[in-house]
Write an enzyme that holds these catalytic residues in place. Structure first.
Site, short mmCIF file in Angstrom:
data_model
loop_
_atom_site.label_atom_id
_atom_site.label_comp_id
_atom_site.label_asym_id
_atom_site.label_seq_id
_atom_site.Cartn_x
_atom_site.Cartn_y
_atom_site.Cartn_z
N HIS A 54 -32.04 -8.85 25.44
CA HIS A 54 -32.82 -9.12 26.77
C HIS A 54 -32.95 -8.75 27.83
O HIS A 54 -33.03 -7.64 28.50
CB HIS A 54 -33.11 -10.75 26.78
CG HIS A 54 -34.50 -10.56 27.43
ND1 HIS A 54 -35.82 -10.64 27.64
CD2 HIS A 54 -33.99 -11.46 28.56
CE1 HIS A 54 -36.61 -11.33 28.49
NE2 HIS A 54 -35.53 -11.59 29.38
N GLU B 10 -36.66 -7.47 19.98
CA GLU B 10 -36.81 -8.47 20.68
C GLU B 10 -37.59 -9.26 20.77
O GLU B 10 -37.67 -11.00 19.40
CB GLU B 10 -37.08 -8.41 22.54
CG GLU B 10 -36.30 -9.89 23.64
CD GLU B 10 -36.48 -9.47 24.98
OE1 GLU B 10 -36.37 -8.16 25.33
OE2 GLU B 10 -37.88 -10.20 25.05
N ASN C 96 -9.75 6.90 5.08
CA ASN C 96 -8.86 6.77 4.22
C ASN C 96 -8.25 5.96 3.29
O ASN C 96 -8.90 6.35 2.05
CB ASN C 96 -7.37 7.39 5.13
CG ASN C 96 -7.20 9.43 3.94
OD1 ASN C 96 -6.82 8.91 3.03
ND2 ASN C 96 -7.09 9.78 4.76
#
Lengths: 158, 686
Positions: free
Chosen positions: B46, B68, B421
């Site tokens: 918001h 929202e 990795n």
């Protein structure tokens, strides 16, 4: 009322002495004028780099301007000054014989430099200003502080 | 309206909100019914929408608006969040991030949002995923923890996984975990004070790892009649009971032993969604650091600390001004000593103390928690684990460890490399893990901690470890080592081949060797920060990368030395030790002065001749002072006139004019205001 044509553009310069001549650098390139204090030598740099000083917490390289222009060397004395100049990101102190004046120069009084002035090559000069009987040599700091040239010099020495 | 002045603020705050949404979404993924979390995300979204609309970034505002709406439905129990919806919301956040980066980079923040918006609208209209209906429609109310009396372990409140781990670990060291429920008398007047006394007396028996309600709430008397404490102690149950009952106005106490194994089983069998809103079940990714705060009841809640944003350049200016002050202080101290006036000396001394404190404050102002870098990893690991189809649990420990801002800015990329990795090559697939008798879920640990003048960061996995044979084979193939050379390598040396540049450049190698994509880049980066990276691997048990970093890039410890009239600083990090030799101990080999340093022949480097230092014509002792320095395995002895001493120095650059000065890495300003050069030992060792 003044006509615009009547207003002559002026630049403000710091005047300093080197050997027998008077030189000028634009005031907006000058940060301060200092007395000579302890210089720390930096080994293996160009012969005209005297070393570095502590400028209010900033380590600033110092160039002996006489050496830079290949003039004969002088002993530093009471009147010797360091002019701290800034060009772009580069900040350097220039050792001069004395610095004692700030003057305004009308732009139209500046003439292109002759080949050699006071032993200095024209590439380092912006021009020569005639003021009454005074002759002021204006430095081209961009050229004086050009690091590419220093690198070339170093290569020659090596 | 002129918006430029607000742009920086907008970008910074939006970044924070997006990060918050990301963090909360990750938690929500494991606890999809927490209304609190959805509310939290809703609030961030918001705010973001409002800011974007004000700044005129329409696409961003439109997207957050749709997001929202979905969140709004979820928090009003009209919609149940499932993993499909999560994916869409994550996509939204990614898009928002892209837009924000575009804005930060001077762009207009426009992005094609129609696809995602359509998906969001589909969710709202209910035809996005029929799966949503199948999910349990029961929605838990976070606060209401109903405890089925029938089961003892079930009674023990909601221990999260972190707390359970603590309990398990402490049991191994002989501690017992108790769940203690204390009830105060009905007519008790100062309930909070009594509770505090109980807390205090239990605290003296061992360690309290949890209270229900929280300590703050207890302090504020926000409990009815009873409160619960989880205690780790070596005392027996009777002693614990007695200790509590010793406090007056206590009506009763109930003490139960917590058995983590049983507790976990109960968790699995019950698995009632309404029971444990905070418990994380089958967590894919969880952040321990965040939980640590919840678990430590003694700590105050992370109160919204008041902060102010300061441009780092201003801090640099402050630092410079301050070093000026320090230099003047040095002069003042000297003058005061010379004058011999005691009043002046006292004043100067006081000033010195204050400026000392000031110095440490200025230095800590540049320190930021490593969390700023770490907080983007849970999301990255989640996505990567999904892509790789692996189950991975990321643990973050020590996120509050502080580092200099300049280091923080640089450390992110190397860590991304190492984490990728570990995920890609370190942790095996679920099937391989099960076959190897390991838990299906791989563990990747990211850990930061202080040690001396350094900060250490560990990236650790419990994967297969490095396949040394293949690394060796590839290294020989690439010409990094010769076959003869390879035979003499220790296991550790083989592991470190992964950092060799030739090995990592080829993509194919990553499949064959098991590791090694771009690790040389990691090493270079970390070394450029003045740090070091090491590797430690056990076949079948996993691999650990250990990064060592300086606390700050602006201050280092150095040894000050004098040669003739000139002073130099040698970074302590490259010094092995200092030693004094007599002239007859100097030997010659290949026209080079050498010394025998503990059985090794070490060449001597005369600073005087190498730096062309002018002779001060002072008579000197005949003994030779040597600073033994190293670069990797190689050593050299720097010959100096005298050692001045060890000191913390502020690093200064030589500026843009003097570039590539031989063997000088920078400068510092000494107490007397003079500049001393810092020697780059690496350049002096061939």
């Amino acid at each position: 009322m003044l006509d615009h044509k009547d207003i002559v553009e002026e630049i403000k310069v710091i005047v300093f002495r080197l050997k027998d001549e008077e030189y000028g650098v634009e005031v907006n390139q000058v940060k301060s004028i200092e007395r000579l204090e302890h210089i720390t030598r930096v080994p293996r740099t160009s012969y005209f780099v005297k070393g570095v000083i502590n400028m209010r917490g900033i380590v600033t390289p110092i160039v002996d301007l006489r050496r830079r222009f290949g003039l004969e060397e002088a002993v530093y004395n009471e009147t010797t000054r360091v002019i701290i100049v800034a060009v772009g990101e580069i900040e350097v102190g220039l050792i001069v014989d004395s610095a004692n004046d700030v003057i305004d120069i009308p732009i139209n009084a500046i003439e292109p430099p002759p080949e050699v002035v006071g032993g200095i090559e024209a590439v380092y000069l912006r021009g020569v200003a005639k003021l009454d009987r005074r002759l002021l040599i204006l430095l081209n700091l961009d050229k004086v502080l050009n690091t590419d040239e220093i690198k070339q010099l170093e290569n020659l020495e090596a | 309206m002129e918006m430029n002045q607000y742009l920086d603020m907008f970008i910074e705050e939006s970044k924070e909100h997006i990060q918050a949404i990301n963090d909360n979404l990750l938690v929500l993924e494991n606890d999809p019914e927490s209304v609190d979390l959805i509310n939290e995300i809703f609030r961030s979204a918001h705010t973001l929408k409002g800011m974007a609309a004000t700044m005129g970034f329409e696409d961003m505002a439109a997207l957050t608006h749709e997001m929202e709406n979905v969140l709004d439905q979820a928090r009003n129990h009209k919609l149940v969040i499932n993993s499909d919806i999560m994916d869409v919301i994550f996509k939204c956040v990614d898009l928002l991030e892209t837009m924000l980066y575009s804005i930060a980079g001077g762009g207009d923040g426009k992005e094609n949002v129609s696809h995602v918006v359509a998906m969001l609208q589909a969710i709202l209209s209910g035809d996005f995923s029929p799966a949503a209906e199948e999910e349990t429609s029961e929605v838990a109310v976070a606060e209401a923890v109903s405890v089925p009396e029938a089961d003892e372990q079930q009674k023990l409140g909601n221990l999260d996984e972190y707390e359970l781990t603590v309990v398990e670990q402490s049991q191994q060291t002989g501690f017992q975990a108790y769940w203690i429920k204390t009830s105060v008398q009905d007519n008790c007047i100062l309930k909070a004070a009594r509770a505090y006394m109980v807390y205090d007396s239990l605290d003296s028996l061992g360690e309290i790892i949890k209270t229900t309600p929280s300590v703050e709430e207890i302090e504020e008397e926000k409990f009815e009649k009873s409160f619960e404490i989880v205690l780790l102690t070596k005392e027996n149950i009777e002693k614990v009971e007695k200790t509590v009952l010793n406090v007056s106005e206590i009506e009763s106490v109930e003490v139960l032993v917590i058995d983590p194994k049983k507790y976990k089983e109960q968790q699995k069998t019950v698995k009632a969604p309404e029971a444990k809103p905070i418990t994380v079940q089958s967590a894919e990714v969880k952040e321990v650091a965040a939980k640590e705060e919840k678990a430590a009841p003694v700590n105050k809640k992370p109160a919204a600390s008041k902060t102010i944003r300061v441009d780092i350049e201003r801090l640099d200016v402050l630092m410079n001004l301050f070093s000026e002050l320090v230099i003047d202080r040095g002069r003042l101290e000297q003058l005061a000593r010379e004058s011999g006036q005691s009043a002046l000396m006292e004043t100067v001394e006081h000033m010195s103390r204050i400026s000392g404190d000031l110095q440490s404050i200025i230095l800590t102002m540049r320190m930021v928690p490593v969390e700023q870098v770490f907080n983007r990893f849970p999301r990255m690991v989640r996505d990567l684990a999904k892509d790789l189809n692996k189950k991975i649990n990321l643990e973050i420990i020590g996120a509050e460890t502080e580092l200099d801002r300049t280091v923080i800015d640089e450390i992110g990329d190397p860590l991304v490399h190492l984490l990728r990795n570990s995920l890609d090559h370190g942790v095996e697939s679920a099937e391989a893990r099960i076959a190897a008798g390991k838990p299906e879920e791989g563990l990747v640990q990211l850990k930061a901690y202080h040690g001396g003048n350094h900060v250490f960061i560990e990236v650790k996995d419990d994967g297969a470890g490095i396949n040394r044979e293949k690394v060796l084979a590839k290294s020989i193939e690439r010409g990094i080592v010769t076959e003869q050379g390879a035979a003499n390598l220790s296991n550790k040396q083989i592991d470190e081949l992964l950092f060799a540049s030739g090995l990592s450049t080829a993509d194919k190698i990553s499949d064959v060797s098991g590791r090694g994509v771009g690790l040389d880049v990691v090493k270079t980066k970390i070394e450029s920060l003045g740090g070091a990276v090491g590797i430690d691997s056990t076949p079948g048990a996993g691999t650990t990368f250990l990064i060592q970093l300086p606390l700050t890039l602006s201050i280092i410890s150095a040894m000050l030395v004098q040669v003739e009239d000139e002073k130099f600083a040698v970074p302590l990090s490259s010094i092995i030790e200092t030693a004094v030799f007599t002239p007859d101990e100097i030997m010659h080999a290949h026209q080079q002065d050498v010394i025998d340093f503990r059985g090794r022949i070490v060449p001597l480097v005369s600073l005087k001749s190498i730096f062309n230092i002018p002779d001060s014509e002072e008579s000197k002792e005949s003994d030779i002072s040597v600073v033994i320095v190293r670069k990797g395995d190689k050593m050299a002895g720097l010959v100096v006139d005298s050692f001045i001493g060890q000191q913390e120095i502020v690093l200064k650059s030589l500026g843009k004019y003097l570039v590539n000065v031989f063997a000088i890495s920078g400068a510092t300003i000494l107490g007397d205001g003079q500049v001393a050069l810092i020697i780059d030992c690496n350049a002096l060792i061939k």
